[in-house]
Enzyme design. Structure first.
Site, short mmCIF file in Angstrom:
data_model
loop_
_atom_site.label_atom_id
_atom_site.label_comp_id
_atom_site.label_asym_id
_atom_site.label_seq_id
_atom_site.Cartn_x
_atom_site.Cartn_y
_atom_site.Cartn_z
N GLY A 45 -40.48 27.74 -12.36
CA GLY A 45 -39.48 28.78 -12.13
C GLY A 45 -39.57 29.46 -10.77
O GLY A 45 -38.58 29.97 -10.26
N ASP A 101 -41.51 33.91 -11.17
CA ASP A 101 -40.08 34.23 -11.11
C ASP A 101 -39.78 35.55 -11.80
O ASP A 101 -39.06 36.38 -11.28
CB ASP A 101 -39.24 33.09 -11.72
CG ASP A 101 -39.75 32.63 -13.09
OD1 ASP A 101 -40.73 33.20 -13.61
OD2 ASP A 101 -39.16 31.68 -13.64
N ASP A 104 -41.62 39.18 -18.06
CA ASP A 104 -40.86 39.55 -19.27
C ASP A 104 -41.84 40.19 -20.25
O ASP A 104 -42.14 41.38 -20.15
CB ASP A 104 -40.17 38.30 -19.81
CG ASP A 104 -39.31 38.57 -21.04
OD1 ASP A 104 -39.02 39.73 -21.33
OD2 ASP A 104 -38.92 37.59 -21.71
N LYS A 132 -38.26 42.66 -16.25
CA LYS A 132 -37.45 43.29 -17.31
C LYS A 132 -38.23 44.50 -17.79
O LYS A 132 -39.17 44.37 -18.56
CB LYS A 132 -37.24 42.31 -18.47
CG LYS A 132 -36.37 41.12 -18.10
CD LYS A 132 -36.20 40.18 -19.29
CE LYS A 132 -35.35 38.99 -18.91
NZ LYS A 132 -35.29 37.98 -19.98
N PHE A 153 -31.08 37.19 -20.75
CA PHE A 153 -31.63 35.92 -20.26
C PHE A 153 -30.85 35.46 -19.03
O PHE A 153 -29.65 35.26 -19.08
CB PHE A 153 -31.57 34.86 -21.35
CG PHE A 153 -32.43 33.67 -21.05
CD1 PHE A 153 -33.79 33.69 -21.34
CD2 PHE A 153 -31.88 32.55 -20.45
CE1 PHE A 153 -34.60 32.59 -21.03
CE2 PHE A 153 -32.68 31.45 -20.14
CZ PHE A 153 -34.04 31.47 -20.44
N VAL A 154 -31.55 35.29 -17.92
CA VAL A 154 -30.89 34.94 -16.66
C VAL A 154 -31.27 33.53 -16.21
O VAL A 154 -32.33 33.01 -16.58
CB VAL A 154 -31.22 35.96 -15.55
CG1 VAL A 154 -30.65 37.33 -15.89
CG2 VAL A 154 -32.73 36.06 -15.30
N ASP A 160 -34.38 28.47 -15.23
CA ASP A 160 -33.60 27.47 -15.97
C ASP A 160 -33.23 27.94 -17.36
O ASP A 160 -33.79 28.90 -17.89
CB ASP A 160 -34.42 26.19 -16.12
CG ASP A 160 -35.54 26.34 -17.16
OD1 ASP A 160 -36.34 27.29 -17.03
OD2 ASP A 160 -35.59 25.54 -18.10
N ARG A 166 -31.47 25.54 -12.32
CA ARG A 166 -32.45 26.00 -11.32
C ARG A 166 -31.84 26.00 -9.92
O ARG A 166 -32.24 26.78 -9.06
CB ARG A 166 -33.69 25.09 -11.32
CG ARG A 166 -34.52 25.19 -12.58
CD ARG A 166 -35.90 24.57 -12.34
NE ARG A 166 -36.60 24.26 -13.57
CZ ARG A 166 -37.31 25.14 -14.29
NH1 ARG A 166 -37.41 26.38 -13.90
NH2 ARG A 166 -37.91 24.76 -15.39
#
Ligand code: 5GP
Ligand code: MG
Length: 179
Positions: A45, A101, A104, A132, A153-154, A160, A166
């Site tokens: 990521g 990346d 969370d 987040k 969710f991004v 991805d 990606r």
């Protein structure tokens, strides 16, 4: 691909500006004469963030790679993180900066932190593009954060969904029917 996108949260110009700024914050933390900086990107990521970030960092550095999986296939809920490829470089007494990346639930960076501390780095810091905040656990801190985002969710810019998106240049949310 474009047809799957519901809305863009951070466009590529905003990403480029903030990544350049973050490089300034990071560079200020590691004086150039202080050798032994190792960046540890968490694959896959972080690859686009890493590629953009390191080209704004002027100091000498090595890259070590680690692969951690927390999502298997088409899910958007974080599962237990597991190490699928361990670090390929010696970090003893080195300044280590982990690059991920998104922060969370913190499971990924908690696991990575535990593994890296065992190897006695001189310092250990973390840079994440996204966080987040609603879920960020108090025991897993990132020293450098690009953007705080809401709990959705991004995808894009390296992130991805089920292996796709990606290469999408912006941080975006998919249409509900695509999840
Ligand atoms: P954590 O272990 O902190 O729950 O999650 C961190 C990892 O889960 C990140 O490295 C990333 O791979 C993945 N992840 C968490 N949130 C998202 C998201 O919104 N989109 C995508 N594509 N991946 C995410
Ligand atoms: Mg990850």
């Amino acid at each position: 691909m474009e047809g799957d996108i519901d809305r863009i949260l951070i466009d590529q110009d905003g990403l480029a500006r903030r990544v350049r700024e973050m490089a300034g914050e990071i560079a200020a933390c590691y004086p150039d004469e202080d050798t032994g900086l190792v960046l540890v990107p968490i694959l896959a990521g972080s690859i686009i963030f890493l590629a953009d970030l390191i080209r704004h960092l002027p100091m000498k550095m090595k890259l070590g790679m680690m692969t951690v999986s927390s999502y298997a296939g088409a899910v958007t809920a974080s599962q237990d993180a597991s190490l699928t490829r361990d670090l390929n470089i010696d970090i003893t007494d080195q300044h280590v900066l982990v690059i991920d990346d998104i922060l969370d639930t913190g499971k990924t960076l908690r696991l990575v932190g535990q593994r890296l501390r065992e190897r006695k780095p001189r310092t250990l810091r973390t840079a994440v593009l996204l966080r987040k905040p609603s879920k960020a656990p108090p025991d897993v801190m990132a020293d450098f954060v690009g953007f705080e985002i809401a709990d959705e969710f991004v995808v894009g810019y390296g992130l991805d969904y089920d292996g796709h998106y990606r290469n999408y240049p912006h941080i975006a949310v998919l249409k509900p029917e695509k999840y």
